[in-house]
Design a protein around this motif. Structure first.
Motif, mmCIF file in Angstrom:
data_model
loop_
_atom_site.group_PDB
_atom_site.id
_atom_site.type_symbol
_atom_site.label_atom_id
_atom_site.label_comp_id
_atom_site.label_asym_id
_atom_site.label_seq_id
_atom_site.Cartn_x
_atom_site.Cartn_y
_atom_site.Cartn_z
ATOM 1 N N ARG A 83 0.839 -1.122 -0.024
ATOM 2 C CA ARG A 83 -0.028 -0.248 0.212
ATOM 3 C C ARG A 83 0.886 1.086 0.090
ATOM 4 O O ARG A 83 1.721 1.278 0.713
ATOM 5 C CB ARG A 83 -1.010 -0.056 1.264
ATOM 6 N N VAL A 84 0.949 2.181 -1.068
ATOM 7 C CA VAL A 84 1.414 3.310 -1.161
ATOM 8 C C VAL A 84 0.505 4.325 -0.467
ATOM 9 O O VAL A 84 -0.458 4.619 -0.730
ATOM 10 C CB VAL A 84 1.743 3.665 -2.726
ATOM 11 N N PHE A 85 1.495 5.144 0.342
ATOM 12 C CA PHE A 85 0.726 6.240 1.187
ATOM 13 C C PHE A 85 1.113 7.520 0.404
ATOM 14 O O PHE A 85 0.072 8.467 0.410
ATOM 15 C CB PHE A 85 1.215 6.204 2.424
ATOM 16 N N SER A 86 2.226 7.879 0.360
ATOM 17 C CA SER A 86 2.462 9.115 -0.250
ATOM 18 C C SER A 86 3.910 9.118 -0.910
ATOM 19 O O SER A 86 4.676 8.168 -0.597
ATOM 20 C CB SER A 86 2.457 9.971 0.819
ATOM 21 N N VAL A 87 4.258 10.162 -1.511
ATOM 22 C CA VAL A 87 5.694 10.613 -1.844
ATOM 23 C C VAL A 87 6.027 11.558 -0.716
ATOM 24 O O VAL A 87 5.165 12.628 -0.843
ATOM 25 C CB VAL A 87 5.893 10.998 -3.510
ATOM 26 N N ALA A 88 7.421 11.497 -0.308
ATOM 27 C CA ALA A 88 8.024 12.563 0.508
ATOM 28 C C ALA A 88 9.322 12.658 0.189
ATOM 29 O O ALA A 88 9.588 12.228 -0.958
ATOM 30 C CB ALA A 88 7.985 11.678 2.015
ATOM 31 N N GLU A 132 17.838 15.465 3.530
ATOM 32 C CA GLU A 132 19.331 15.917 3.071
ATOM 33 C C GLU A 132 19.694 16.224 1.712
ATOM 34 O O GLU A 132 20.136 16.954 1.363
ATOM 35 C CB GLU A 132 20.228 14.906 3.495
ATOM 36 N N THR A 133 18.741 15.050 0.718
ATOM 37 C CA THR A 133 19.222 15.295 -0.546
ATOM 38 C C THR A 133 18.106 15.642 -1.427
ATOM 39 O O THR A 133 18.374 15.861 -2.541
ATOM 40 C CB THR A 133 19.270 13.619 -1.182
ATOM 41 N N GLU A 134 16.851 15.900 -0.697
ATOM 42 C CA GLU A 134 15.787 16.482 -1.533
ATOM 43 C C GLU A 134 15.180 15.402 -2.397
ATOM 44 O O GLU A 134 14.418 15.826 -3.337
ATOM 45 C CB GLU A 134 15.798 17.946 -1.726
ATOM 46 N N GLU A 135 15.791 14.241 -2.492
ATOM 47 C CA GLU A 135 15.051 13.340 -3.375
ATOM 48 C C GLU A 135 13.837 12.770 -3.128
ATOM 49 O O GLU A 135 13.423 12.692 -1.891
ATOM 50 C CB GLU A 135 16.150 12.018 -3.545
ATOM 51 N N PRO A 150 13.406 5.184 -3.443
ATOM 52 C CA PRO A 150 13.498 6.356 -4.246
ATOM 53 C C PRO A 150 12.351 6.251 -5.119
ATOM 54 O O PRO A 150 12.139 5.298 -5.740
ATOM 55 C CB PRO A 150 14.809 6.556 -4.962
ATOM 56 N N LEU A 151 11.695 7.404 -5.593
ATOM 57 C CA LEU A 151 10.823 7.634 -6.260
ATOM 58 C C LEU A 151 10.972 6.770 -7.863
ATOM 59 O O LEU A 151 10.247 6.127 -8.471
ATOM 60 C CB LEU A 151 9.994 8.947 -6.698
ATOM 61 N N SER A 152 12.234 7.185 -8.134
ATOM 62 C CA SER A 152 12.781 7.002 -9.706
ATOM 63 C C SER A 152 12.952 5.470 -9.667
ATOM 64 O O SER A 152 12.413 4.889 -10.721
ATOM 65 C CB SER A 152 14.174 7.481 -9.914
ATOM 66 N N MET A 153 13.305 4.686 -8.678
ATOM 67 C CA MET A 153 13.336 3.321 -8.754
ATOM 68 C C MET A 153 12.009 2.925 -8.341
ATOM 69 O O MET A 153 11.817 1.689 -9.188
ATOM 70 C CB MET A 153 14.149 2.714 -7.538
#
Length: 78
Positions: free
Chosen positions: A17-22, A26-29, A47-50
């Motif tokens: 279950r995906v809740f959110s993107v944060a 430190e890296t702002e990734e 990581p969102l990209s992954m």
């Protein structure tokens, strides 16, 4: 690319279950905050990209995580 909260299936079979993107402090990734729906039901970030990338399975390109059912977010942004 926005990511919808909801139920996702990993290409290896388990559901999450995906809740959110944060945002990493430190890296702002951008990272995805999600929960395993098996075992100890642990919480994870990736990581969102992954999370959004595709993988090759038996010679076929498939999403690492595929949306099964969108859900309303538990978190709102002003």
């Amino acid at each position: 690319m926005p990511l919808q909260p909801g139920l996702y299936q990993h290409y290896k079979g388990p559901q999450y279950r995906v809740f959110s993107v944060a945002r990493h402090s430190e890296t702002e990734e951008d990272v995805v905050f999600y929960q395993a729906l098996y075992g100890d039901y642990g919480f994870w970030v990736r990581p969102l990209s992954m999370f959004l990338e595709s993988v090759i399975v038996e010679g076929e390109q498939v999403p690492r995580f595929a949306l099964i059912q969108a859900e309303t977010s538990l978190f709102s942004r002003p």
